[in-house]
Design a protein around this motif. Structure first.
Motif, PDB file in Angstrom:
ATOM      1  N   PRO A 291      -2.177  16.290 -26.574  1.00 17.46           N
ATOM      2  CA  PRO A 291      -3.519  16.272 -25.981  1.00 17.46           C
ATOM      3  C   PRO A 291      -3.972  14.860 -25.609  1.00 17.46           C
ATOM      4  N   GLY A 292      -3.670  13.914 -26.504  1.00 15.71           N
ATOM      5  CA  GLY A 292      -4.061  12.530 -26.226  1.00 15.71           C
ATOM      6  C   GLY A 292      -3.381  11.991 -24.990  1.00 15.71           C
ATOM      7  N   MET A 293      -2.093  12.290 -24.821  1.00 18.14           N
ATOM      8  CA  MET A 293      -1.359  11.799 -23.660  1.00 18.14           C
ATOM      9  C   MET A 293      -1.867  12.445 -22.380  1.00 18.14           C
ATOM     10  N   THR A 294      -2.174  13.740 -22.436  1.00 18.43           N
ATOM     11  CA  THR A 294      -2.693  14.432 -21.254  1.00 18.43           C
ATOM     12  C   THR A 294      -4.006  13.807 -20.798  1.00 18.43           C
ATOM     13  N   ASN A 295      -4.911  13.587 -21.732  1.00 18.17           N
ATOM     14  CA  ASN A 295      -6.199  12.968 -21.398  1.00 18.17           C
ATOM     15  C   ASN A 295      -6.013  11.550 -20.875  1.00 18.17           C
ATOM     16  N   HIS A 296      -5.089  10.817 -21.518  1.00 17.39           N
ATOM     17  CA  HIS A 296      -4.833   9.438 -21.103  1.00 17.39           C
ATOM     18  C   HIS A 296      -4.300   9.395 -19.672  1.00 17.39           C
TER      19      HIS A 296
ATOM     20  N   PHE B 163       0.824  -1.203   0.000  1.00 15.04           N
ATOM     21  CA  PHE B 163       0.000   0.000   0.000  1.00 15.04           C
ATOM     22  C   PHE B 163       0.861   1.257   0.000  1.00 15.04           C
ATOM     23  N   GLU B 164       1.980   1.224   0.712  1.00 18.37           N
ATOM     24  CA  GLU B 164       2.894   2.364   0.643  1.00 18.37           C
ATOM     25  C   GLU B 164       3.362   2.574  -0.786  1.00 18.37           C
ATOM     26  N   ALA B 165       3.703   1.471  -1.458  1.00 21.09           N
ATOM     27  CA  ALA B 165       4.182   1.556  -2.842  1.00 21.09           C
ATOM     28  C   ALA B 165       3.088   2.090  -3.767  1.00 21.09           C
ATOM     29  N   VAL B 166       1.840   1.679  -3.534  1.00 19.07           N
ATOM     30  CA  VAL B 166       0.725   2.164  -4.362  1.00 19.07           C
ATOM     31  C   VAL B 166       0.562   3.672  -4.209  1.00 19.07           C
ATOM     32  N   PHE B 167       0.569   4.148  -2.969  1.00 19.68           N
ATOM     33  CA  PHE B 167       0.387   5.581  -2.739  1.00 19.68           C
ATOM     34  C   PHE B 167       1.521   6.389  -3.376  1.00 19.68           C
ATOM     35  N   VAL B 168       2.739   5.878  -3.271  1.00 21.93           N
ATOM     36  CA  VAL B 168       3.882   6.579  -3.874  1.00 21.93           C
ATOM     37  C   VAL B 168       3.768   6.577  -5.392  1.00 21.93           C
ATOM     38  N   ALA B 169       3.383   5.427  -5.974  1.00 15.32           N
ATOM     39  CA  ALA B 169       3.290   5.318  -7.438  1.00 15.32           C
ATOM     40  C   ALA B 169       2.219   6.260  -7.993  1.00 15.32           C
ATOM     41  N   VAL B 170       1.070   6.320  -7.341  1.00 16.82           N
ATOM     42  CA  VAL B 170       0.012   7.236  -7.784  1.00 16.82           C
ATOM     43  C   VAL B 170       0.486   8.680  -7.628  1.00 16.82           C
ATOM     44  N   HIS B 171       1.176   8.945  -6.529  1.00 19.26           N
ATOM     45  CA  HIS B 171       1.730  10.287  -6.286  1.00 19.26           C
ATOM     46  C   HIS B 171       2.646  10.710  -7.435  1.00 19.26           C
ATOM     47  N   VAL B 172       3.483   9.791  -7.885  1.00 24.05           N
ATOM     48  CA  VAL B 172       4.405  10.073  -8.995  1.00 24.05           C
ATOM     49  C   VAL B 172       3.636  10.440 -10.255  1.00 24.05           C
ATOM     50  N   ASP B 173       2.598   9.673 -10.570  1.00 22.82           N
ATOM     51  CA  ASP B 173       1.803   9.951 -11.777  1.00 22.82           C
ATOM     52  C   ASP B 173       1.124  11.316 -11.710  1.00 22.82           C
ATOM     53  N   VAL B 174       0.618  11.669 -10.526  1.00 24.21           N
ATOM     54  CA  VAL B 174      -0.052  12.958 -10.367  1.00 24.21           C
ATOM     55  C   VAL B 174       0.941  14.105 -10.522  1.00 24.21           C
ATOM     56  N   GLU B 175       2.130  13.939  -9.976  1.00 26.24           N
ATOM     57  CA  GLU B 175       3.157  14.985 -10.117  1.00 26.24           C
ATOM     58  C   GLU B 175       3.545  15.165 -11.582  1.00 26.24           C
ATOM     59  N   ILE B 176       3.625  14.071 -12.324  1.00 24.59           N
ATOM     60  CA  ILE B 176       3.934  14.164 -13.755  1.00 24.59           C
ATOM     61  C   ILE B 176       2.800  14.873 -14.487  1.00 24.59           C
ATOM     62  N   LEU B 177       1.561  14.551 -14.123  1.00 21.24           N
ATOM     63  CA  LEU B 177       0.408  15.217 -14.734  1.00 21.24           C
ATOM     64  C   LEU B 177       0.471  16.724 -14.488  1.00 21.24           C
ATOM     65  N   GLN B 178       0.841  17.121 -13.270  1.00 22.43           N
ATOM     66  CA  GLN B 178       0.928  18.546 -12.963  1.00 22.43           C
ATOM     67  C   GLN B 178       2.014  19.226 -13.800  1.00 22.43           C
ATOM     68  N   LYS B 179       3.124  18.531 -14.019  1.00 19.63           N
ATOM     69  CA  LYS B 179       4.200  19.097 -14.843  1.00 19.63           C
ATOM     70  C   LYS B 179       3.721  19.298 -16.286  1.00 19.63           C
ATOM     71  N   ILE B 180       2.931  18.358 -16.776  1.00 15.68           N
ATOM     72  CA  ILE B 180       2.397  18.486 -18.136  1.00 15.68           C
ATOM     73  C   ILE B 180       1.438  19.673 -18.215  1.00 15.68           C
ATOM     74  N   LEU B 181       0.610  19.808 -17.184  1.00 12.17           N
ATOM     75  CA  LEU B 181      -0.380  20.895 -17.170  1.00 12.17           C
ATOM     76  C   LEU B 181       0.257  22.263 -16.962  1.00 12.17           C
ATOM     77  N   SER B 182       1.511  22.282 -16.504  1.00  9.07           N
ATOM     78  CA  SER B 182       2.209  23.562 -16.314  1.00  9.07           C
ATOM     79  C   SER B 182       3.352  23.732 -17.307  1.00  9.07           C
ATOM     80  N   VAL B 183       3.378  22.918 -18.357  1.00  6.94           N
ATOM     81  CA  VAL B 183       4.344  22.975 -19.464  1.00  6.94           C
ATOM     82  C   VAL B 183       5.779  22.733 -19.013  1.00  6.94           C
ATOM     83  N   GLN B 184       5.971  22.081 -17.859  1.00 10.18           N
ATOM     84  CA  GLN B 184       7.322  21.696 -17.477  1.00 10.18           C
ATOM     85  C   GLN B 184       7.755  20.444 -18.231  1.00 10.18           C
ATOM     86  N   VAL B 185       6.757  19.673 -18.663  1.00  5.58           N
ATOM     87  CA  VAL B 185       7.009  18.474 -19.469  1.00  5.58           C
ATOM     88  C   VAL B 185       6.052  18.516 -20.639  1.00  5.58           C
TER      89      VAL B 185
END
Length: 602
Positions: A209-214, A183-205
């Motif tokens: 459009p398809g990848m953002t939605n996916h 469960f610790e690993a799950v929470f960390v893994a989801v956290h990583v994905d959300v941080e990447i999503l935020q970078k995409i939404l702020s043009v850091q990465v």
């Protein structure tokens, strides 16, 4: 012998089957095509059309062990994760078919050894995903593969356990010896994905459009799995105890990460992304609610014991209050709030209010919430009366929130990623469908009752607990209302009148909700609050027409340089306000001073 070899050896002899060819040949078949292929096999053996390879149905029961071997021994490059996603997708489909196929059922569902292999496979997949460095996750391929494998693994979890639904999985999983690490690993893994999503939404990465939605959909799907587990009370208690004992507060950090999601750059299909972000915030607040409502141990009390966790909790509270600040301002009407039935935004406002209701009634957070709720409530009460009543006092709202569950399809998600990475044309992203959950009438009543409960919590005075806080909420709110009334461009008298009407309308609505949604005590406290606040607002409002210099109040000096008008005891209320206006000062009058001046003026 390496540790990975020992683990594989513990499962038994390894079959001499070309699983790589099998996975490549079968994973792309639709669920219906694969079902027909297995159903039409003679003596549980069939021939694959493309490779002419013989497929024995019983060999498919060894697929979890094969994927485990690849996971533990292969290089973790892009080719490996593409193969892992293909194999995971095939295994997901096989478990779907096994429910109605005797041979597959016997091997995948009835064989405890295979079930253990499948669960261990999922646990190890999540662990491997967490070991990827930030550098490995920077490419579009890595981002899509990481998020899709994680979501697919969590959805496989319910299929490969002895139970057939999420509530039973939530009871069984904590018994597993590796459950805490998983469960610790799950929470960390989801956290990583959300941080990447935020970078995409702020043009850091960069991201298409398809990848953002996916990525939005995979984050939502993973979070939805976690949320479903939290609906079981024994699981809530288990996670709270682990969260407290570990001292890492992974869930609290995950909540904070989701709440910080925001779009700071133009994105295509904006409605879809906004809807996904809103639903995820709503879901993560629902998870936090589950933790706060655990009876056997007080999550909030435990958080308050550590400066680190208390700091995180207050940061989360600030994010929730910022949500309410926007939602309570009336701007949601201009933003076509919740009008698109095909793009539900979840119960974000309702869940945020639930959280504030709980925090405002907790000794560890009450003063903190009081301090930050003042501005929010002042903005709310100073809305035009017609707008306030349309939002808070109607039985049948024109605008409301839609609670919905994402109908996630792990097969379609995997197909989209693998086709994209193989340069096979794909049509942008894929369609999401939702299951709607909440009646509209219940929503309107719950929302208004939560507002009343928050006010009642903040105004309630318990001398043995809050000895230094008598009338603190009333004084602070009145102080803020005065400032906002005097600064209003719509006219101070009109604003004071609106505020008085609005709190009266709220009380009338609360009276209608008594016994069904509100307790008698909550209504009584609100009645006292409205009576006291209305008296103060009316006293100030009645004096405003008699002042001829109010336009000058738009030019305000530094208040710290002005005398404290509360130190002038000999003035009656009219003189008091006139002196204040003459000094171009809207410095606030305390409620006790107003009451004294009213009595003297009479």
């Amino acid at each position: 012998m390496t540790s990975s070899s020992k683990m594989i050896a513990s499962y038994g002899s390894y079959p001499k089957v070309d699983f790589i060819s099998l996975v490549e040949a079968l994973h792309g078949l639709s669920l219906l095509e694969l079902k027909r292929l297995i159903r039409d096999s003679k003596h549980d053996t069939t021939t694959l059309r493309k490779s002419s390879q013989q497929l024995r149905i019983k060999d498919l029961g060894m697929l979890p062990m094969h994927l485990m071997a690849r996971l533990l021994e292969a290089d973790h490059d892009e080719a490996f994760f593409k193969y892992l996603l293909a194999g995971l997708t095939l295994l997901n489909k096989l478990y779907c078919i096994a429910v109605r196929h005797p041979t597959l059922r016997q091997m995948l569902l009835d064989d405890i050894c295979v079930l253990r292999q499948s669960v261990d496979l999922i646990f190890n997949i999540v662990t491997v995903l967490n070991k990827l460095t930030e550098e490995n996750q920077s490419s579009a391929a890595a981002i899509c593969l990481h998020s899709t494998i994680l979501a697919g693994s969590l959805y496989l979890l319910v299929k490969c356990t002895v139970s057939s639904n999420w509530s039973e999985v939530a009871i069984v999983l904590p018994i597993h010896p590796k459950a805490e690490r998983f469960f610790e690993a799950v929470f960390v893994a989801v956290h990583v994905d959300v941080e990447i999503l935020q970078k995409i939404l702020s043009v850091q990465v960069g991201g298409s459009p398809g990848m953002t939605n996916h990525l939005c959909q995979q984050c939502e799907a993973s979070l939805q799995c976690i949320h479903t587990l939290f609906q079981e009370e024994s699981f809530q208690e288990y996670l709270v105890k682990h969260e407290v004992s570990s001292g890492k507060y992974r869930i609290l950090l995950l909540v904070q990460c989701f709440l910080k999601l925001k779009i700071s750059t133009p994105v295509e299909e904006l409605d879809y992304v906004e809807g996904a972000i809103s639903r995820m915030k709503s879901t993560v607040l629902s998870i936090l609610l589950y933790l706060c409502e655990v009876i056997s141990i007080s999550y909030l009390d435990e958080i308050a014991k550590s400066p680190k966790s208390l700091r995180i909790a207050r940061a989360v509270a600030i994010e929730v209050l910022e949500l309410l600040k926007t939602l309570f301002s009336g701007r949601q009407i201009k933003q076509k709030f919740c009008l698109d039935k095909n793009m539900p935004k979840g119960l974000l406002q309702l869940n945020a209010m639930h959280i504030i209701d709980i925090l405002s009634d907790d000794t560890n957070f009450r003063s903190y919430i009081t301090m930050h709720m003042i501005d929010i409530l002042s903005t709310l009460f100073l809305l035009q009366n017609e707008e306030f009543e349309s939002i808070w006092c109607k039985h049948d709202l024109f605008l409301w929130e839609e609670d919905a569950t994402l109908d996630y399809d792990p097969f379609m998600a995997a197909e989209w990623v693998l086709n994209s990475l193989s340069n096979i044309p794909v049509t942008g992203s894929f369609t999401s469908t939702y299951t709607y959950n909440m009646p509209r009438d219940s929503y309107t009543a719950q929302r208004t009752s939560l507002l009343v409960k928050i006010i009642a919590n903040l105004h309630c005075f318990a001398p043995d607990i809050y000895e230094d806080e008598k009338d603190m909420f009333l004084n602070s709110l009145f102080s803020r209302l005065q400032k906002d009334i005097f600064k209003s461009s719509d006219g101070a008298s009109k604003k004071a009148s609106d505020a008085s009407k609005n709190i009266g309308s709220l009380l009338n609505r609360a009276e209608s909700l008594r016994n069904s949604y509100l307790s008698e005590q909550d209504v009584q406290i609100l009645r006292l609050f409205v009576s006291q606040l209305d008296c103060l607002i009316t006293a100030v409002g009645n004096m405003l027409p008699r002042l001829n210099i109010l336009p000058d109040l738009n030019i305000l000096p530094d208040l710290d340089m002005l005398p404290d008008l509360n130190m002038l005891p000999d003035l009656n209320i009219i003189d008091y306000i006139q002196v204040s206006a003459t000094l171009t000062c809207y410095q606030t009058l305390t409620s006790s001073t107003i009451y004294r001046l009213i009595e003297e003026d009479q």
